[in-house]
Design an enzyme around this catalytic site. Structure first.
Site, PDB file in Angstrom:
ATOM      1  N   LYS A 217      -6.409  -1.322   6.958  1.00 19.97           N
ATOM      2  CA  LYS A 217      -7.240  -2.449   6.515  1.00 19.97           C
ATOM      3  C   LYS A 217      -6.356  -3.654   6.269  1.00 19.97           C
ATOM      4  O   LYS A 217      -5.155  -3.538   5.993  1.00 19.97           O
ATOM      5  CB  LYS A 217      -8.040  -2.102   5.259  1.00 19.97           C
ATOM      6  CG  LYS A 217      -7.218  -1.782   4.004  1.00 19.97           C
ATOM      7  CD  LYS A 217      -6.724  -2.997   3.229  1.00 19.97           C
ATOM      8  CE  LYS A 217      -5.885  -2.601   2.022  1.00 19.97           C
ATOM      9  NZ  LYS A 217      -5.153  -3.736   1.419  1.00 19.97           N
TER      10      LYS A 217
ATOM     11  N   PRO B  34       2.442   1.294   9.173  1.00 18.01           N
ATOM     12  CA  PRO B  34       3.676   1.254   8.372  1.00 18.01           C
ATOM     13  C   PRO B  34       3.388   1.539   6.906  1.00 18.01           C
ATOM     14  O   PRO B  34       2.395   1.073   6.344  1.00 18.01           O
ATOM     15  CB  PRO B  34       4.183  -0.171   8.575  1.00 18.01           C
ATOM     16  CG  PRO B  34       3.579  -0.619   9.861  1.00 18.01           C
ATOM     17  CD  PRO B  34       2.232   0.040   9.922  1.00 18.01           C
TER      18      PRO B  34
ATOM     19  N   GLY C 262       3.733   1.301   2.916  1.00 17.48           N
ATOM     20  CA  GLY C 262       4.100   0.290   1.933  1.00 17.48           C
ATOM     21  C   GLY C 262       3.955  -1.137   2.399  1.00 17.48           C
ATOM     22  O   GLY C 262       4.622  -2.025   1.877  1.00 17.48           O
TER      23      GLY C 262
ATOM     24  N   GLY D 200      -2.700   2.516   4.371  1.00 16.79           N
ATOM     25  CA  GLY D 200      -2.570   3.716   5.180  1.00 16.79           C
ATOM     26  C   GLY D 200      -2.810   5.003   4.411  1.00 16.79           C
ATOM     27  O   GLY D 200      -3.585   5.865   4.840  1.00 16.79           O
TER      28      GLY D 200
ATOM     29  N   SER E  37      -6.512   5.368   3.485  1.00 11.01           N
ATOM     30  CA  SER E  37      -7.319   5.691   4.649  1.00 11.01           C
ATOM     31  C   SER E  37      -7.118   7.145   5.064  1.00 11.01           C
ATOM     32  O   SER E  37      -8.065   7.840   5.448  1.00 11.01           O
ATOM     33  CB  SER E  37      -6.979   4.749   5.810  1.00 11.01           C
ATOM     34  OG  SER E  37      -7.852   4.937   6.892  1.00 11.01           O
TER      35      SER E  37
ATOM     36  N   ASP F 279      -7.796   1.830  -3.432  1.00 15.12           N
ATOM     37  CA  ASP F 279      -8.264   1.428  -2.102  1.00 15.12           C
ATOM     38  C   ASP F 279      -9.129   2.499  -1.436  1.00 15.12           C
ATOM     39  O   ASP F 279      -9.848   2.215  -0.479  1.00 15.12           O
ATOM     40  CB  ASP F 279      -7.078   1.116  -1.184  1.00 15.12           C
ATOM     41  CG  ASP F 279      -6.400  -0.206  -1.517  1.00 15.12           C
ATOM     42  OD1 ASP F 279      -6.927  -0.946  -2.374  1.00 15.12           O
ATOM     43  OD2 ASP F 279      -5.335  -0.494  -0.929  1.00 15.12           O
TER      44      ASP F 279
END
Length: 294
Positions: free
Chosen positions: A13, A100, A102, A107, A110, A142
């Site tokens: 995102k 990637p 951080g 990531g 998700s 998130d």
């Protein structure tokens, strides 16, 4: 239901705008910051290969990076069986990283949501939103957004509070983003510390209100007035981020900003060919990736 080894996609995102509100002090002294943002998935992704086995644990294999024993995947796994009350089913997850770590692209969050989709398939069950939100609360802020995305893990939403308030909105799929991945980075904890220091000095960017964000998102990108509260404080301490933003403007992007608390920086284009040309030019000096909103 028979479950064989299956792949699940976990999309990254980006934040279009990220207004981080100052802490109020008093009872909220040790509370999280509240935020206001638009989250949108892009076609950069991790892949989880999930296979059921005869154990009663979640084993994670990742050749791309070293994960701690307790991570977002194992936390989501534990929370799934806690909220459902089901007996634990053993799984092996092979995680192939495309996002990637951080970089402010969500990531790990998700990945957690993708694993929950896999567990629902394995256990032949569909969780309600309250159950999904419980898992998110045990896993990461998130994760709430990704739990509200469609069955493929794609979506766009207004997000506010700690991240637990999510209102899905119609996603734009006409935007092309060149992502730059600076080698320099700061941790989320460091980013918030720098931001708190700036707020104590009376430094705060003026941001559109939460009620304005969706309208701004649907405007011509050249007219966007989003801000990211982290960008001034992070770019002051990280020359690479400052230079990346400058280089994106040089190649003619319509809008550039940092995603999350960094360190990924992006430039938005509305024409694919222009974005391709910009990506090729920037690729001579930066590690970068061309993506599209999904």
């Amino acid at each position: 239901m028979c479950f064989c080894k299956k792949n699940y996609t976990a999309y990254a995102k980006v934040n279009f705008g990220l207004n981080v509100l100052p802490k109020n002090g008093g009872e909220q002294k040790n509370e999280y910051h509240n935020l206001e943002s638009i989250f949108q998935t892009v076609d950069l992704y991790d892949v989880l290969t999930v296979e059921k086995n005869d154990s009663s644990v979640c084993k994670v294999i990742c050749k791309d990076m070293k994960l701690p024993e307790k991570n977002t995947l194992t936390n989501a796994y534990d929370a799934f069986f806690e909220i459902t009350g089901l007996e634990k089913v053993g799984i092996c997850v092979e995680l192939k990283k495309g996002i990637p770590s951080g970089g402010g692209l969500g990531g790990g969050s998700s990945d957690a949501a993708a694993l929950v989709r896999a567990l629902q398939d394995i256990c032949d069950i569909r969780l309600n939103q309250k159950q999904l939100d419980f898992i998110a609360s045990k896993t990461g802020s998130d994760v709430f957004f990704f739990m509200n995305c469609d069955e493929q893990g794609k979506g766009c939403a207004l997000v506010w509070g700690r991240g637990e308030n999510v209102k899905m909105i119609s996603p734009r799929k006409d935007l092309f983003l060149v992502l730059i991945f600076p080698q320099q980075s700061s941790s989320t904890k460091e980013a918030y510390a720098l931001l708190d220091e700036a707020y104590q000095r009376g430094e705060k960017l003026e941001s559109p209100s939460l009620n304005e964000l969706e309208n701004i998102y649907n405007r011509s990108v050249e007219d966007w007035t989003f801000i990211n509260s982290f960008t001034p404080v992070i770019s002051n301490s990280c020359e690479e981020i400052r230079l990346a933003l400058k280089d994106l403007h040089k190649v003619g992007c319509c809008y550039s900003e940092m995603s999350g608390s960094g360190s990924t920086v992006y430039g938005v284009f509305t024409l694919r060919q222009q974005a391709i040309s910009a990506s090729n030019l920037l690729g001579e000096a930066w590690k970068c990736k061309l993506v599209q909103t999904v």
